[in-house]
Design a protein around this motif. Structure first.
Motif, PDB file in Angstrom:
ATOM      1  N   ILE B 364      80.711 -20.294 -50.704  1.00 50.48           N
ATOM      2  CA  ILE B 364      79.661 -20.686 -49.767  1.00 50.48           C
ATOM      3  C   ILE B 364      80.401 -21.859 -48.679  1.00 50.48           C
ATOM      4  N   HIS B 365      81.513 -22.295 -48.690  1.00 46.90           N
ATOM      5  CA  HIS B 365      82.080 -23.280 -47.986  1.00 46.90           C
ATOM      6  C   HIS B 365      81.454 -24.526 -47.872  1.00 46.90           C
ATOM      7  N   CYS B 366      81.005 -24.708 -49.381  1.00 50.91           N
ATOM      8  CA  CYS B 366      80.375 -26.166 -49.299  1.00 50.91           C
ATOM      9  C   CYS B 366      80.930 -27.368 -49.477  1.00 50.91           C
ATOM     10  N   GLY B 367      82.391 -27.065 -49.410  1.00 52.94           N
ATOM     11  CA  GLY B 367      83.658 -28.009 -49.222  1.00 52.94           C
ATOM     12  C   GLY B 367      83.474 -29.041 -50.381  1.00 52.94           C
ATOM     13  N   ARG B 368      82.894 -28.571 -51.656  1.00 56.09           N
ATOM     14  CA  ARG B 368      82.983 -29.856 -52.908  1.00 56.09           C
ATOM     15  C   ARG B 368      84.492 -29.754 -53.195  1.00 56.09           C
ATOM     16  N   THR B 370      87.179 -29.768 -51.452  1.00 57.58           N
ATOM     17  CA  THR B 370      88.012 -30.135 -50.795  1.00 57.58           C
ATOM     18  C   THR B 370      87.533 -32.018 -50.888  1.00 57.58           C
ATOM     19  N   ASN B 371      86.301 -32.085 -51.022  1.00 55.24           N
ATOM     20  CA  ASN B 371      85.831 -33.587 -50.991  1.00 55.24           C
ATOM     21  C   ASN B 371      86.080 -34.379 -52.611  1.00 55.24           C
ATOM     22  N   LYS B 380      89.841 -24.369 -50.788  1.00 50.79           N
ATOM     23  CA  LYS B 380      89.508 -22.966 -50.350  1.00 50.79           C
ATOM     24  C   LYS B 380      90.484 -22.770 -49.251  1.00 50.79           C
ATOM     25  N   SER B 409      88.216 -26.340 -59.247  1.00 50.31           N
ATOM     26  CA  SER B 409      87.502 -25.447 -60.078  1.00 50.31           C
ATOM     27  C   SER B 409      86.406 -25.838 -60.882  1.00 50.31           C
ATOM     28  N   PHE B 410      86.402 -27.143 -61.254  1.00 52.23           N
ATOM     29  CA  PHE B 410      85.130 -27.555 -62.145  1.00 52.23           C
ATOM     30  C   PHE B 410      84.022 -27.736 -61.160  1.00 52.23           C
ATOM     31  N   VAL B 411      84.116 -28.130 -59.745  1.00 54.46           N
ATOM     32  CA  VAL B 411      83.200 -28.657 -58.929  1.00 54.46           C
ATOM     33  C   VAL B 411      82.504 -27.380 -58.576  1.00 54.46           C
ATOM     34  N   CYS B 412      83.154 -26.242 -58.372  1.00 56.16           N
ATOM     35  CA  CYS B 412      82.875 -25.035 -57.380  1.00 56.16           C
ATOM     36  C   CYS B 412      81.533 -24.260 -57.978  1.00 56.16           C
ATOM     37  N   PRO B 413      80.532 -24.525 -57.022  1.00 54.65           N
ATOM     38  CA  PRO B 413      79.188 -23.992 -57.517  1.00 54.65           C
ATOM     39  C   PRO B 413      79.399 -22.464 -57.510  1.00 54.65           C
TER      40      PRO B 413
END
Lengths: 312, 435
Positions: B364-368, B370-371, B380, B409-413
């Motif tokens: 969903i391109h939340c960018g988590r 990356t950040n 991503k 991987s851990f933070v990816c919703p």
């Protein structure tokens, strides 16, 4: 024994958050504004919202069934689109027009491009723009419960006549407009909730609203009126922050927010339209891939090397 | 603000699960056999120095280092060499291993005497002879690390006690139980490498360890409390947080005047200088939701996982997944006959339910990702470039900088397996575009 152990690549745990939970929080954040719209515009607001949500979810379900894809309605993204679309319509909008809007948003903008994550623009925004183009008079009539027809124009159309005494009206949303745009307080409440729960970063709303405020001052307009009227608050907190169609990095979000502010003010101050938010968001949506490519983060150890090489 | 716009590097708020942190280390009794893999370190594998039927003692060299970047391997038991076999290493490759059956006497090899250390050269030789490799998990031969090319530019020794992986508490126990050895080791490294300053980095979730080290620290040693943000213990992240320096890529910590050692490694240096006993045992955390009695165990290297599990009371239900190391970067083992190796700091066993990862859905391109990336990479985009076979973009995105910490991987919703995909992207970069 022993041969039945699962072997996978690390990491072996994931965070408790999920797409569904994020979308759920967005829905929750929109609830106060829904309540406000029911108070301001009557029960029609609730009915209209229910219709667009049902239509969006139905179109998502039907399209995926038809295309033999997995049905993703449990991720609640169609529900969010439905609520946002309703929030962009006046309470008197005929139901069938709202359903047309839902079709455009879900099928044309979202699913035809590949579904969640692949849409190039915010589905609800395009739905609103398509309806505004197709049914201009319907989309521009903003009836208000118990108020005469003249006062029901959006404050931006008559902003010259608004004095500072009208701030309270703008904050409470007791004026003409579409469902979800009028009550600034509830939008702000929802926005703060989303920031606090880390669903959105404050970067886009803050830079967007900040840019509009500064440009209003320069143009000699009342910045408070500009901030609180039209679709700006809803757009800044809920539409411009859509993950898929906004930049990833803080740098990118900063540029995106400023760009939104500039386009919004340009349309509001120089254009023939009263409202610039939806077009500003649509236009900025289109340049997001470029912003993303130009605003990548400095990588640890790599930026420094370049700088050192340049120094040498 | 400027740093904020440069790189968010939020890291991940991983669960702590440090329930064994107050469990004093217990010694596991002799196992029925030990299996000594010849590849327990980064670099060339060791070559077996014994043959079937040979008598060995505690501390006897069983495997001879296979080159400069390699390490000797020593027996932790006295007994007889039963066989030399081929086992499957955790990475799937075949590896030679020496199997020793203990005689129960634990007679120490007469060659084991405290080393005579007078200068840098004799110190480096002693560390080389001790068989020490990076005990934080990487397994890089310590003797090589302590021989940087630009020795006179090294001004800071950073001790890695972050222990940012969930569950693992063996470093915490090391701080509390081996405090003096840690100080001895640090002082020896500082003395012989002429490093004036030492910073011990410990995550804030180990207040006892921080307090103990602060009160014990001597001149030139500083204890730095690190935020509880995974991965604080990643070498480059640790160096940046402790010294403010960015290790260039490609490059080594020594390029910015830093040598990093894991706390357990430096404690071993202290112990070895005092006793001369090479690396034959290891403290590790045994935990996970199906372990009956989670504990910190001092175990002889080469002990089969099966016997270690039995020592910890066995399983409450059939395990779905057993890991060497923590849940963020640990490797799965395929069966319980695998032996404990030098660089293991934990063995975790999880139920079938916990072993199943959730299904991946659309980005969903939340960018988590990356950040959160501690290095500022965009997971991503790298995965997209990999899927498109776009090597040029992978180079531009510096995919090869990735250290596979698993934060993305851990933070990816959407539960996308980003880290494993980036690992594949790195291989594709090396192969010049072939998947």
């Amino acid at each position: 024994m022993g041969n039945k152990l699962i072997v996978t690549a690390a990491p072996h745990i994931t965070s408790g958050d999920s797409t569904q939970k994020i979308m759920g929080r967005v829905c929750l954040a929109l609830c106060p504004t829904l309540v406000a719209s029911i108070i301001v515009f009557g029960i029609n607001s609730l009915i209209l919202t229910a219709i667009t949500v049902a239509a969006c979810v139905f179109f998502e379900w039907a399209y995926c069934k038809l295309m033999k894809r997995e049905v993703p309605i449990a991720d609640l993204s169609a529900t969010v689109t439905g609520i946002l679309l309703a929030f962009n319509l006046p309470a008197t909008m005929p139901w069938w027009m709202a359903i047309v809007g839902a079709f455009i948003a879900i099928v044309i903008i979202k699913q035809l491009f590949g579904g969640l994550g692949y849409n190039f623009a915010n589905p609800a925004i395009v739905g609103r723009i398509a309806l505004a183009m197709g049914f201009t008079s319907r989309m521009a009539s903003y009836p208000l419960k118990g108020v005469d027809a003249l006062a029901s124009a959006t404050p931006l159309a008559v902003s010259g006549e608004l004095g500072s005494g009208e701030y309270v009206t703008l904050l409470l949303g007791n004026h003409g407009g579409v469902l979800g745009e009028t009550c600034a307080i509830t939008i702000l409440l929802g926005g703060i909730y989303l920031i606090a729960t880390k669903v959105i970063s404050p970067m886009i709303p803050v830079t967007y609203l900040g840019t509009v405020a500064v440009l209003s001052l320069i143009a000699g307009k009342d910045p408070v009126v500009q901030l609180l009227s039209g679709g700006l608050m809803l757009g800044a907190f809920f539409m411009a922050t859509d993950y898929v169609t906004s930049p990833t990095t803080d740098k990118g979000k900063l540029i995106f927010g400023i760009g939104l502010g500039v386009i919004t003010c340009a349309i509001r101050f120089f254009g023939t339209m009263n409202e610039g938010v939806s077009f500003a968001i649509l236009l900025m949506n289109l340049v997001v891939p470029y912003i993303d490519a130009l605003t990548r983060q400095d990588k640890l150890g790599i930026a420094k090397k370049k700088k050192e090489a340049a120094a040498k | 603000m400027s740093k904020f716009l440069k790189r968010s590097a939020h890291g991940a708020q991983v669960p702590h699960e440090k329930r064994t942190s107050n469990q004093e280390t217990v010694k596991m009794p002799l196992p029925s056999k030990i299996v000594l893999s010849m590849g327990q370190h980064i670099g060339a594998p060791a070559a077996p120095a014994v043959a079937k039927g040979d008598q060995v003692y505690v501390g006897t060299v069983v495997g001879k280092a296979g080159g400069f970047v390699s390490s000797d391997i020593h027996s932790g038991v006295s007994g007889t060499v039963d066989s030399i076999i081929t086992i499957t290493a955790p990475n799937g490759a075949p590896q030679t291993a020496v199997v020793i059956i203990p005689d129960g006497e634990q007679k120490v090899d007469p060659a084991v005497v405290p080393p005579t250390v007078t200068d840098l050269k004799s110190f480096q030789d002693a560390v080389r002879a001790s068989g020490l490799v990076g005990l934080g998990g990487a397994g890089f031969p310590t003797a090589v690390k302590l021989a940087p090319k630009n020795l006179d530019e090294i001004d800071t020794l950073v001790i890695n006690g972050a222990e940012c992986e969930p569950y693992i508490t063996s470093d915490n126990r090391c701080f509390l139980e081996d405090t003096q050895y840690i100080l001895d080791g640090i002082q020896a490294v500082m003395k012989y490498l002429e490093i004036p300053k030492c910073i011990i980095g410990i995550e804030a979730n180990k207040p006892e360890a921080i307090a103990k080290m602060k009160s014990a620290a001597s001149a030139g040693i500083e204890v730095k409390e690190l935020p509880c943000r995974y991965p604080q213990g990643a070498e480059k992240v640790l160096i940046e947080n402790c010294t403010g320096r960015e290790v260039p890529f490609p490059g080594l910590p020594s390029d910015v005047g830093v040598v990093v050692m894991n706390v357990t490694s430096v404690a071993f240096v202290g112990k070895y200088l005092a006793t001369g006993m090479p690396l034959t045992t290891k403290r590790l955390t045994v935990d996970g939701d199906v372990i009956k009695e989670p504990k910190n165990v001092e175990v002889i290297i080469g002990t089969p996982v099966q016997e270690l599990m039995e020592f910890c009371g066995g399983f409450t239900e059939e395990p779905g997944k057993v890991l060497y190391g923590g849940p963020m970067m640990g490797n799965c083992i395929a069966d319980l006959s695998q032996p404990i190796m030098k660089n293991n700091n934990a063995v975790l066993a999880f139920s079938k339910k916990m072993a199943q990862l959730p299904k991946a859905t659309n980005c969903i391109h939340c960018g988590r990702c990356t950040n959160a990336c501690p290095l500022g990479l965009s997971a991503k985009e790298i995965v997209q470039a990999y899927n498109d076979g776009n090597v040029e973009l992978l180079i531009e995105l510096n995919a090869d900088l990735c250290m596979s910490c698993g934060t993305c991987s851990f933070v990816c919703p959407a539960k996308r397996p980003l880290a494993p995909s980036i690992a594949l992207a790195k291989i594709m970069m090396k192969n010049g575009g072939k998947k």
